[in-house]
Design a protein around this motif. Structure first.
Motif, PDB file in Angstrom:
ATOM      1  N   MET A   1       0.952  -1.299   0.085  1.00 56.06           N
ATOM      2  CA  MET A   1      -0.011  -0.140   0.030  1.00 56.06           C
ATOM      3  C   MET A   1       0.737   1.262  -0.062  1.00 56.06           C
ATOM      4  SD  MET A   1      -2.856   1.003   2.666  1.00 56.06           S
ATOM      5  CE  MET A   1      -3.977   2.529   2.374  1.00 56.06           C
ATOM      6  N   GLU A   2       0.731   2.151  -0.829  1.00 52.40           N
ATOM      7  CA  GLU A   2       1.347   3.292  -1.170  1.00 52.40           C
ATOM      8  C   GLU A   2       0.574   4.583  -0.870  1.00 52.40           C
ATOM      9  OE1 GLU A   2       4.610   4.977  -4.226  1.00 52.40           O
ATOM     10  OE2 GLU A   2       3.580   3.135  -4.616  1.00 52.40           O
ATOM     11  N   LEU A   3       1.049   5.428  -0.237  1.00 53.13           N
ATOM     12  CA  LEU A   3       0.463   6.849   0.008  1.00 53.13           C
ATOM     13  C   LEU A   3       1.128   7.860  -0.768  1.00 53.13           C
ATOM     14  CD1 LEU A   3      -0.140   6.725   4.121  1.00 53.13           C
ATOM     15  CD2 LEU A   3      -1.982   6.092   2.189  1.00 53.13           C
ATOM     16  N   ASN A   4       0.375   8.753  -1.620  1.00 56.87           N
ATOM     17  CA  ASN A   4       0.881   9.589  -2.477  1.00 56.87           C
ATOM     18  C   ASN A   4       0.122  10.935  -2.071  1.00 56.87           C
ATOM     19  OD1 ASN A   4       2.683   8.106  -4.117  1.00 56.87           O
ATOM     20  ND2 ASN A   4       0.921   7.428  -5.257  1.00 56.87           N
ATOM     21  N   LEU A   5       0.731  12.043  -2.118  1.00 56.69           N
ATOM     22  CA  LEU A   5       0.384  13.414  -1.810  1.00 56.69           C
ATOM     23  C   LEU A   5       0.025  14.217  -3.282  1.00 56.69           C
ATOM     24  CD1 LEU A   5       2.156  14.675   1.181  1.00 56.69           C
ATOM     25  CD2 LEU A   5      -0.100  13.952   1.182  1.00 56.69           C
ATOM     26  N   GLU A   6      -0.807  14.460  -3.566  1.00 51.02           N
ATOM     27  CA  GLU A   6      -1.055  15.185  -4.889  1.00 51.02           C
ATOM     28  C   GLU A   6      -1.780  16.626  -4.685  1.00 51.02           C
ATOM     29  OE1 GLU A   6      -3.520  14.156  -9.363  1.00 51.02           O
ATOM     30  OE2 GLU A   6      -3.174  12.736  -7.727  1.00 51.02           O
ATOM     31  N   GLN A   7      -1.346  17.581  -5.139  1.00 55.45           N
ATOM     32  CA  GLN A   7      -2.056  18.803  -5.061  1.00 55.45           C
ATOM     33  C   GLN A   7      -2.960  19.092  -6.381  1.00 55.45           C
ATOM     34  OE1 GLN A   7       0.770  22.161  -4.713  1.00 55.45           O
ATOM     35  NE2 GLN A   7      -0.576  23.356  -4.079  1.00 55.45           N
ATOM     36  N   ARG A   8      -4.301  19.619  -5.993  1.00 59.67           N
ATOM     37  CA  ARG A   8      -5.127  19.974  -7.139  1.00 59.67           C
ATOM     38  C   ARG A   8      -5.806  21.297  -6.804  1.00 59.67           C
ATOM     39  NH1 ARG A   8      -8.543  14.255  -8.321  1.00 59.67           N
ATOM     40  NH2 ARG A   8      -6.583  13.010  -8.778  1.00 59.67           N
ATOM     41  N   LEU A   9      -6.199  21.896  -7.859  1.00 64.10           N
ATOM     42  CA  LEU A   9      -7.021  23.078  -7.633  1.00 64.10           C
ATOM     43  C   LEU A   9      -8.415  22.891  -8.230  1.00 64.10           C
ATOM     44  CD1 LEU A   9      -6.751  26.300  -7.105  1.00 64.10           C
ATOM     45  CD2 LEU A   9      -6.037  26.355  -9.548  1.00 64.10           C
ATOM     46  N   HIS A  10      -9.330  23.193  -7.136  1.00 61.96           N
ATOM     47  CA  HIS A  10     -10.687  23.185  -7.705  1.00 61.96           C
ATOM     48  C   HIS A  10     -11.201  24.568  -7.476  1.00 61.96           C
ATOM     49  CE1 HIS A  10     -10.949  18.483  -7.298  1.00 61.96           C
ATOM     50  NE2 HIS A  10      -9.901  18.632  -6.488  1.00 61.96           N
ATOM     51  N   GLN A  11     -12.311  24.566  -8.315  1.00 59.30           N
ATOM     52  CA  GLN A  11     -13.055  26.000  -8.103  1.00 59.30           C
ATOM     53  C   GLN A  11     -14.240  26.011  -7.640  1.00 59.30           C
ATOM     54  OE1 GLN A  11     -14.022  27.790 -12.042  1.00 59.30           O
ATOM     55  NE2 GLN A  11     -14.489  29.833 -11.087  1.00 59.30           N
ATOM     56  N   THR A  12     -14.679  26.608  -6.469  1.00 62.17           N
ATOM     57  CA  THR A  12     -15.779  26.193  -5.688  1.00 62.17           C
ATOM     58  C   THR A  12     -16.659  27.625  -5.461  1.00 62.17           C
ATOM     59  OG1 THR A  12     -14.859  26.602  -3.580  1.00 62.17           O
ATOM     60  CG2 THR A  12     -14.927  24.135  -4.175  1.00 62.17           C
ATOM     61  N   LEU A  13     -17.821  27.535  -5.334  1.00 64.09           N
ATOM     62  CA  LEU A  13     -18.665  28.746  -5.565  1.00 64.09           C
ATOM     63  C   LEU A  13     -19.250  28.891  -4.005  1.00 64.09           C
ATOM     64  CD1 LEU A  13     -20.830  28.639  -8.765  1.00 64.09           C
ATOM     65  CD2 LEU A  13     -18.609  29.894  -8.304  1.00 64.09           C
ATOM     66  N   SER A  14     -19.161  30.014  -3.316  1.00 63.42           N
ATOM     67  CA  SER A  14     -19.526  30.308  -2.122  1.00 63.42           C
ATOM     68  C   SER A  14     -21.016  30.739  -2.156  1.00 63.42           C
ATOM     69  CB  SER A  14     -18.870  31.613  -1.598  1.00 63.42           C
ATOM     70  OG  SER A  14     -19.276  32.804  -2.523  1.00 63.42           O
ATOM     71  N   PRO A  15     -21.626  30.155  -1.016  1.00 58.89           N
ATOM     72  CA  PRO A  15     -23.126  30.496  -0.984  1.00 58.89           C
ATOM     73  C   PRO A  15     -23.410  32.004  -1.332  1.00 58.89           C
ATOM     74  CG  PRO A  15     -22.525  29.499   1.113  1.00 58.89           C
ATOM     75  CD  PRO A  15     -21.104  29.872   0.038  1.00 58.89           C
ATOM     76  N   GLN A  16     -22.701  32.971  -1.249  1.00 53.65           N
ATOM     77  CA  GLN A  16     -23.052  34.296  -1.755  1.00 53.65           C
ATOM     78  C   GLN A  16     -22.995  34.456  -3.291  1.00 53.65           C
ATOM     79  OE1 GLN A  16     -20.704  33.279   0.533  1.00 53.65           O
ATOM     80  NE2 GLN A  16     -21.221  34.434   2.684  1.00 53.65           N
ATOM     81  N   MET A  17     -21.964  33.668  -3.848  1.00 52.05           N
ATOM     82  CA  MET A  17     -21.952  33.621  -5.278  1.00 52.05           C
ATOM     83  C   MET A  17     -23.097  33.028  -6.016  1.00 52.05           C
ATOM     84  SD  MET A  17     -19.466  35.571  -6.287  1.00 52.05           S
ATOM     85  CE  MET A  17     -19.403  34.993  -8.122  1.00 52.05           C
TER      86      MET A  17
END
Length: 450
Positions: A1-17
């Motif tokens: 079992m191998e653990l990897n760290l991966e960085q991703r960019l997600h765009q989320t909308l706030s409740p106000q938007m």
């Protein structure tokens, strides 16, 4: 079992938007309902005192209309109960709470003060309530007589009285009878036109004047004159009157005014809700020492600010789009639908520096009022035909003009060639499609046949 760290960019909308986008795409009716819900949920927001609505008084006449609409068999007796002991079956004929023209009101007013028997007047009122929006009596007279408890003879007499009322043709059971009732009121001898209306309407619609002439033994010139007279009649005598319970009102979001030297687009501010922050709760937020009260009011105030900001942003975005549209479609606003130029939401988005989805939300469920009428904002968007600066509306206007000016009926191919010569190259199939949409018959249907 191998653990990897991966960085991703997600765009989320706030409740106000999400709230801002939701408000942006609301039509004015939906926005008003939304504001009413917010006012009930958020005590920090309130309407100015001048906009507070007083409670509406009871409307018994409207309640009676709804009873009639939901139970037609017993509506006559509902009206009898409303009249009480007055004994005049036409007592409520003029009791309407608005100034809208009603077909039933117009007809019944003609029987006020007449010397007809009470049972005939009651039957006339019953029949008037059964008329459709076009003024026709589609239900069988024997069935109506049975449900009303009135005899067939009374109903027959009431129908004769009803058909003698204005507008001419009201109370007819079909189109032929409607035309006959109108012809009988015209001065002169119109027996030929009455016979054509009774037995040859299909041939008249196909302009088969020769066939009608041979069938009736009349000259073709007399048949043509009679057919022209029939075409001048009103096939829907009740359509010019409104039905109050079925009225649907549209409140325009944009008003476009044309001046000799400019065109102005403005947001219809009279329909926009005006909100303000409650002075009591804002003062309480500053002065209270209760942490729970502070947290609650702070949260509500933050939400209230976003609501107000979203409404202002909606107005500003709508105004920017409307001003650009007014400038782009200046020819339409000055001269009419035949001058609507091609325009896409992508064009507007690029010109205003907005995302196309923002433009789409701004145009959704909104209307524009100008001197030519009220239009959905999305109606103004169309792509150019064949890569040229010609819109479908311009092509339809040109097609209508060519058909109007033709001496002999032109085929779709000939119309296609004529339109290409005048700078509107479209295919023959497109000509046929637009001709059908305009309700124009084909060349054979436009030809006067022998």
């Amino acid at each position: 079992m191998e653990l990897n760290l991966e960085q991703r960019l997600h765009q989320t909308l706030s409740p106000q938007m999400i709230q801002s986008m939701r408000v942006l795409q609301m039509g004015i009716q939906e926005l008003q309902e939304y504001v009413e819900d917010v006012l009930q949920e958020n005590p920090v927001l309130e309407l100015p005192e001048s906009e507070e609505r007083p409670p509406e008084p009871p409307l018994p006449a409207q309640e009676l209309e709804w009873l009639q609409a939901s139970d037609w068999q017993n509506s006559y007796y509902y009206r009898q109960d409303a009249e009480g002991d007055r004994g005049d079956v036409l007592y409520n004929a003029g009791c309407f709470l608005d100034d809208e023209k009603s077909l039933s009101r117009y007809i019944l007013a003609q029987f006020l003060g007449t010397c007809l028997e009470p049972e005939i007047l009651a039957a006339v009122e019953f029949l008037v309530a059964r008329l459709d929006d076009d003024g026709y009596l589609e239900e069988d007279l024997d069935v109506l007589a049975r449900y009303s408890g009135m005899g067939p003879a009374v109903m027959e007499r009431a129908l004769i009285e009803l058909q003698a009322a204005d507008p001419a043709g009201v109370g007819a059971r079909n189109l032929s009878e409607c035309l006959r009732l109108q012809l009988e009121r015209r001065r002169g001898d119109h027996r030929l036109a009455i016979q054509i209306a009774a037995d040859h309407l299909e041939a008249l619609s196909r302009r088969r004047y020769g066939a009608i002439s041979r069938a009736l033994g009349a000259s073709k010139s007399d048949v043509c004159a009679a057919c022209d007279l029939i075409r001048s009649l009103d096939p829907k005598p009740g359509a010019g009157f409104s039905a109050p319970k079925n009225l649907s009102y549209i409140t325009p979001d944009i008003l476009v005014t044309v001046y000799p030297d400019r065109i102005e687009a403005a947001v219809n501010d009279s329909t926009l809700p005006r909100l303000r922050f409650s002075a009591y709760y804002t003062k309480l937020l500053r002065e209270t020492a209760d942490q729970d009260v502070q947290n609650y009011l702070s949260e509500r105030l933050c939400k209230a600010k976003w609501v107000v900001k979203s409404i202002h942003q909606r107005r500003d975005t709508l105004l920017r789009c409307a001003e650009w549209m007014a400038a782009r479609q200046e020819a339409f606003f000055r001269m009419g639908s035949g001058y609507l130029v091609p325009m896409t939401m992508g064009d507007m988005a690029q010109a205003l520096g907005l995302h196309e989805s923002t433009v789409s939300r701004t145009m959704r469920d909104k209307y524009l009022q100008c001197s030519w009428g009220i239009y959905p904002l999305r109606w103004f968007f169309s792509r150019a035909l064949s890569g040229d600066a010609v819109s479908p509306e311009m092509a339809k206007a040109l097609l209508r003009r060519l058909v109007t000016e033709e001496r002999q009926p032109l085929s779709d191919q000939k119309l296609c060639e004529e339109m290409a010569q005048q700078g509107c190259p479209i295919s023959r199939r497109t000509v046929a499609k637009y001709r059908d949409e305009l309700g124009i018959p084909n060349a054979l249907g436009r030809r006067t046949q022998d």
